[in-house]
Design an enzyme around this catalytic site. Structure first.
Site, PDB file in Angstrom:
ATOM      1  N   LYS A  79      -5.869   9.158 -10.434  1.00 21.38           N
ATOM      2  CA  LYS A  79      -5.646   9.807  -8.894  1.00 21.38           C
ATOM      3  C   LYS A  79      -4.358  10.479  -8.215  1.00 21.38           C
ATOM      4  CE  LYS A  79      -9.493   7.170  -7.313  1.00 21.38           C
ATOM      5  NZ  LYS A  79      -9.872   6.475  -5.957  1.00 21.38           N
TER       6      LYS A  79
ATOM      7  N   ASP B  99     -13.926   4.576  -2.587  1.00 19.76           N
ATOM      8  CA  ASP B  99     -12.920   4.637  -3.236  1.00 19.76           C
ATOM      9  C   ASP B  99     -13.183   3.147  -3.221  1.00 19.76           C
ATOM     10  OD1 ASP B  99     -10.111   4.266  -4.028  1.00 19.76           O
ATOM     11  OD2 ASP B  99      -9.736   4.027  -2.030  1.00 19.76           O
TER      12      ASP B  99
ATOM     13  N   THR C  56     -12.383   3.791  -8.367  1.00 21.04           N
ATOM     14  CA  THR C  56     -11.538   3.389  -8.127  1.00 21.04           C
ATOM     15  C   THR C  56     -10.089   3.230  -9.378  1.00 21.04           C
ATOM     16  OG1 THR C  56     -10.258   1.341  -8.216  1.00 21.04           O
ATOM     17  CG2 THR C  56     -12.803   0.998  -9.413  1.00 21.04           C
ATOM     18  N   SER C  57      -9.043   3.266  -8.818  1.00 25.98           N
ATOM     19  CA  SER C  57      -8.073   3.359  -9.853  1.00 25.98           C
ATOM     20  C   SER C  57      -7.916   2.226 -10.614  1.00 25.98           C
ATOM     21  CB  SER C  57      -6.461   3.897  -9.333  1.00 25.98           C
ATOM     22  OG  SER C  57      -6.337   4.675  -9.035  1.00 25.98           O
TER      23      SER C  57
ATOM     24  N   ASP D  32      -8.629   6.465   1.221  1.00 24.81           N
ATOM     25  CA  ASP D  32      -8.060   6.027   2.014  1.00 24.81           C
ATOM     26  C   ASP D  32      -6.707   7.278   1.486  1.00 24.81           C
ATOM     27  OD1 ASP D  32      -5.876   3.334   1.635  1.00 24.81           O
ATOM     28  OD2 ASP D  32      -7.457   4.581  -0.185  1.00 24.81           O
TER      29      ASP D  32
ATOM     30  N   ASP E 262     -10.116   0.434  -3.092  1.00 27.20           N
ATOM     31  CA  ASP E 262      -8.924  -0.289  -1.739  1.00 27.20           C
ATOM     32  C   ASP E 262      -8.392   0.326  -1.121  1.00 27.20           C
ATOM     33  OD1 ASP E 262      -8.225  -2.899  -3.899  1.00 27.20           O
ATOM     34  OD2 ASP E 262      -7.707  -1.508  -4.710  1.00 27.20           O
TER      35      ASP E 262
END
Length: 230
Positions: A153, A26, A121-122, A178, A28
């Protein structure tokens, strides 16, 4: 390398070393600390709606923007959320003040350079490049961003898609995450999940570390990734 580690209930010292076929990361909160920029952008967006700031930041973390908006404004048409998210993304791409790497991120990416790994990543690709660049981190060649998936996610689609691009079984990967929704997505994909951050253990990952300085990666004799924590 050393770092404090929090092991979720049921883990043991002997389980802190394992091998996998690939690593999925991931961005962020895992590779980059973008919390200050995220707060500025999202709270500015939320203010006209009178939304609770704490609730906004809790929902936004780890999700694509239009899905965050759908949760926060359930009666608003999704088309409006998608359009609003385009404007928000453009703002986020230039809102990079205060973005820095999570300790150990550069070293981890360097160790993975010649090993199978991908960014999952989103964020959009443009935002990923902006934030990774602000933190002086290279964007992995293999990546799955918001443009590549139909579901955000906690849906495991992103991790499953990344694993398939790398030619490996999702269950034979390690996921670094995270957020609660990110950890859920990694576990749903069948991966070993390393939660990153002081509060990550509460989300139920396989293992948890405060940052990435205690994570070491090397290729074993079979060419698999040998992961050691602490």
């Amino acid at each position: 390398m050393t770092a404090a580690e929090t092991a979720p209930q049921g883990s043991s010292a002997s389980s802190r070393s394992f091998t996998v076929a690939a690593a999925l990361l991931d961005m962020d909160g895992t590779l980059v600390d973008s919390s200050a920029a995220v707060e500025r952008v999202w709270l500015r967006w939320a203010e006209p709606f009178g939304l609770d700031p704490e609730r906004v930041l809790q929902v936004a973390h780890g999700r694509q923007g239009h899905e965050t908006m759908a949760i926060l404004l359930p009666d608003r048409p999704m088309e409006q959320n998608i359009e609003d998210n385009r404007r928000l993304l453009a703002s986020e791409e230039v809102e990079t003040d205060g973005i820095v790497e999570i300790p150990g991120a550069a070293e981890l990416l360097t160790a993975l350079q010649r090993l199978p790994h991908a960014l999952v990543t989103s964020a959009s690709l443009g935002l990923a490049r902006a934030r990774m660049g602000a933190a002086r981190l290279a964007v992995p060649e293999q990546r799955v961003t918001a443009e590549d998936v139909s579901a955000s996610k906690p849906d495991p689609e992103g991790f499953v898609r990344a694993a398939r691009r790398l030619g490996v079984d999702p269950a034979d990967t390690v996921v670094f995450e995270d957020s609660p929704v990110g950890v859920q997505a990694g576990l749903a994909a069948g991966a070993t999940v390393i939660g990153v951050g002081a509060g990550a253990a509460a989300h139920g990952p396989t293992h948890a570390v405060e940052d990435l300085t205690g994570v070491s990666v090397a290729a074993d004799a079979a060419g698999r990734l040998s992961i050691r924590l602490g």
